[in-house]
Design an enzyme around this catalytic site. Sequence first.
Site, PDB file in Angstrom:
ATOM      1  N   CYS A 142       0.830  -1.214   0.000  1.00  0.00           N
ATOM      2  CA  CYS A 142       0.000   0.000   0.000  1.00  0.00           C
ATOM      3  C   CYS A 142       0.868   1.269   0.000  1.00  0.00           C
ATOM      4  CB  CYS A 142      -0.999  -0.032   1.138  1.00  0.00           C
ATOM      5  SG  CYS A 142      -2.389   1.113   0.836  1.00  0.00           S
ATOM      6  N   LYS A 163     -11.716   8.567  -2.636  1.00  0.00           N
ATOM      7  CA  LYS A 163     -10.994   7.451  -2.034  1.00  0.00           C
ATOM      8  C   LYS A 163     -11.372   6.128  -2.705  1.00  0.00           C
ATOM      9  CE  LYS A 163     -10.336   5.179   2.488  1.00  0.00           C
ATOM     10  NZ  LYS A 163     -10.753   5.175   3.916  1.00  0.00           N
ATOM     11  N   HIS A 236      -4.367  -4.166  -0.117  1.00  0.00           N
ATOM     12  CA  HIS A 236      -4.217  -4.728   1.223  1.00  0.00           C
ATOM     13  C   HIS A 236      -4.698  -6.183   1.230  1.00  0.00           C
ATOM     14  CE1 HIS A 236      -2.798  -1.531   3.831  1.00  0.00           C
ATOM     15  NE2 HIS A 236      -3.627  -0.683   3.259  1.00  0.00           N
ATOM     16  N   GLU A 238      -3.586  -8.504   2.788  1.00  0.00           N
ATOM     17  CA  GLU A 238      -3.453  -9.073   4.137  1.00  0.00           C
ATOM     18  C   GLU A 238      -4.647  -8.761   5.035  1.00  0.00           C
ATOM     19  OE1 GLU A 238      -2.202  -4.868   4.772  1.00  0.00           O
ATOM     20  OE2 GLU A 238      -2.027  -6.338   3.156  1.00  0.00           O
TER      21      GLU A 238
END
Length: 305
Positions: A142, A163, A236, A238
């Site tokens: 990221c 976003k 992301h 994870e």
Amino acid sequence: MPIKIPNNLPATNILESENIFVIHENRAYTQDIRPLRILILNLMPIKITTETQLLRLLGNSPLQVEVDFMYTATYSPTNTSQEHLIKFYETFDDVKDRNYDGMIITGAPVEQLPFEEVAYWDELCKIMEWSKTHVYSTLHICWASQAGLYYHYGIPKYDLAQKIFGVFPHQKSCTQPIKLFRGFDDIFHVPHSRHTEFKREDIEKIPELHILSESEVSGVYAAADLKGRQFFIAGHSEYDPLSLKAEYDRDLAQGLSVQIPQNYYPNDDPTQPPVVLWRSAANLLFSNWLNYYVYQETPFDLSLL
């Protein structure tokens, strides 16, 4: 893990054409086995959560992995106790004389700041420079992917009008087989939560880089150098099932104007449990990186990096 096969077995060419990883008998006999040494530079504010997410993925492998955690000495995190840091973390001065098979640099909630205004930017630059000679393969996640591309190649980041927040479909960009994405479906999903991006056209100007994966919605997801020593992952993978929910609930509680994460809640209904679409791809990403770029490539004697 690779399949060990006899030398010159007729099936070899077929297996390799199908992107199956095989290891020849002669090479298998000469391999020495030892635990992989991985360094995690954890820049996230709630460090225990990020530790759990990364260790869950690193542990889903038959490989033995030894992990060291590092934080920046030039910025003391306020969301993690000093007791935890003292007990489990080290600073760059503690680890700078060691060598590692791999390193992970996490994201950080500083993406809307210019890089040079980040409190620990100078220290991070020193660490990224050190990684070129003391770490075999580094995975930037990221914001760290943006920081790494900027530091190593001068690639800027750009503010987004809105976003990128949600779980988005991705595909592989290369026509050639890429070991990092072995076993991936043609379309796979990745969570994103960011206000900035890097652009395809900037990466394409750098001959030492290639784009591995992207999304029509969230843009370039993965890029790497040609040797597999530096990976830049924009999303992301994870994240656990409730990570985006926690961010959404936090922003709502602070009275911020925030959109519902896309492709996350059934029917975009935040009262329902989120649907996890990315777990298998996340496990493959980390196991492929560990196996093909760390375990298979790192010299047994790390001093030879």
